[in-house]
Design a protein around this motif. Sequence first.
Motif, PDB file in Angstrom:
ATOM      1  N   HIS A 217       0.837  -1.210   0.000  1.00 34.77           N
ATOM      2  CA  HIS A 217       0.000   0.000   0.000  1.00 34.77           C
ATOM      3  C   HIS A 217       0.863   1.248   0.000  1.00 34.77           C
ATOM      4  N   GLU A 218       2.179   1.078  -0.146  1.00 33.40           N
ATOM      5  CA  GLU A 218       3.107   2.205  -0.048  1.00 33.40           C
ATOM      6  C   GLU A 218       3.503   2.728  -1.435  1.00 33.40           C
ATOM      7  N   LEU A 219       3.414   4.035  -1.596  1.00 35.06           N
ATOM      8  CA  LEU A 219       3.872   4.679  -2.828  1.00 35.06           C
ATOM      9  C   LEU A 219       5.394   4.653  -2.835  1.00 35.06           C
ATOM     10  N   VAL A 220       5.974   4.043  -3.872  1.00 37.65           N
ATOM     11  CA  VAL A 220       7.438   3.942  -3.939  1.00 37.65           C
ATOM     12  C   VAL A 220       8.038   4.703  -5.111  1.00 37.65           C
ATOM     13  N   GLY A 221       7.195   5.168  -6.034  1.00 40.95           N
ATOM     14  CA  GLY A 221       7.711   5.911  -7.180  1.00 40.95           C
ATOM     15  C   GLY A 221       6.620   6.256  -8.166  1.00 40.95           C
ATOM     16  N   ILE A 222       7.064   6.810  -9.290  1.00 47.06           N
ATOM     17  CA  ILE A 222       6.169   7.183 -10.388  1.00 47.06           C
ATOM     18  C   ILE A 222       6.823   6.731 -11.691  1.00 47.06           C
ATOM     19  N   VAL A 223       6.042   6.111 -12.565  1.00 46.94           N
ATOM     20  CA  VAL A 223       6.507   5.834 -13.928  1.00 46.94           C
ATOM     21  C   VAL A 223       5.886   6.902 -14.812  1.00 46.94           C
ATOM     22  N   SER A 224       6.727   7.635 -15.522  1.00 48.32           N
ATOM     23  CA  SER A 224       6.256   8.693 -16.417  1.00 48.32           C
ATOM     24  C   SER A 224       6.531   8.301 -17.867  1.00 48.32           C
ATOM     25  N   GLN A 225       5.964   9.067 -18.777  1.00 45.00           N
ATOM     26  CA  GLN A 225       6.276   8.862 -20.194  1.00 45.00           C
ATOM     27  C   GLN A 225       7.782   8.944 -20.410  1.00 45.00           C
ATOM     28  N   GLY A 226       8.425   9.899 -19.751  1.00 40.81           N
ATOM     29  CA  GLY A 226       9.869  10.064 -19.903  1.00 40.81           C
ATOM     30  C   GLY A 226      10.645   8.855 -19.420  1.00 40.81           C
ATOM     31  N   ASP A 227      10.189   8.257 -18.311  1.00 37.02           N
ATOM     32  CA  ASP A 227      10.844   7.041 -17.812  1.00 37.02           C
ATOM     33  C   ASP A 227      10.746   5.927 -18.845  1.00 37.02           C
TER      34      ASP A 227
END
Length: 148
Positions: free
Chosen positions: A109-119
């Motif tokens: 349930h923990e936010l660990v990151g973000i995947v973006s278009q740039g990633d």
Amino acid sequence: MGKTARDVMTQDAECVGENETIVDAAKRMAELDVGALPICGEDNRLKGMLTDRDIAVKVLARDRDPSSTKAGELGEGKPVTIGADDSVDEALQTMKEAKVRRLPVIDGHELVGIVSQGDLATNISEERVGDLVEAITTFAYNSKGAES
């Protein structure tokens, strides 16, 4: 084995608290030089995403007071997420289906990151990134009542 969301994500995603004001959120976006922030609840669970466009359209254009409007008021519905150990292919497909440019990455349930278009652009073929951009752009353009 292929890459996972954890392998390509931007780590250490900062949240804006659901009870923080839009002014606070906008200042944090400026400090971090980002166009979106996850909205996290007091229980540290993801409540949604807040974008600079949300601030412009849902607060400023509607004459809402950004110093009293809370970030949590703009988190709509269940946020679209991806598991940290899910494949990059699944992240790409989820972004295309949900028509989102940024995908919060959750471990339990923990936010660990973000995947973006740039990633994704630095980790998959140009053609596949192009398909994603086209899916999102076509949706965004057509849903705003613009001419096709």
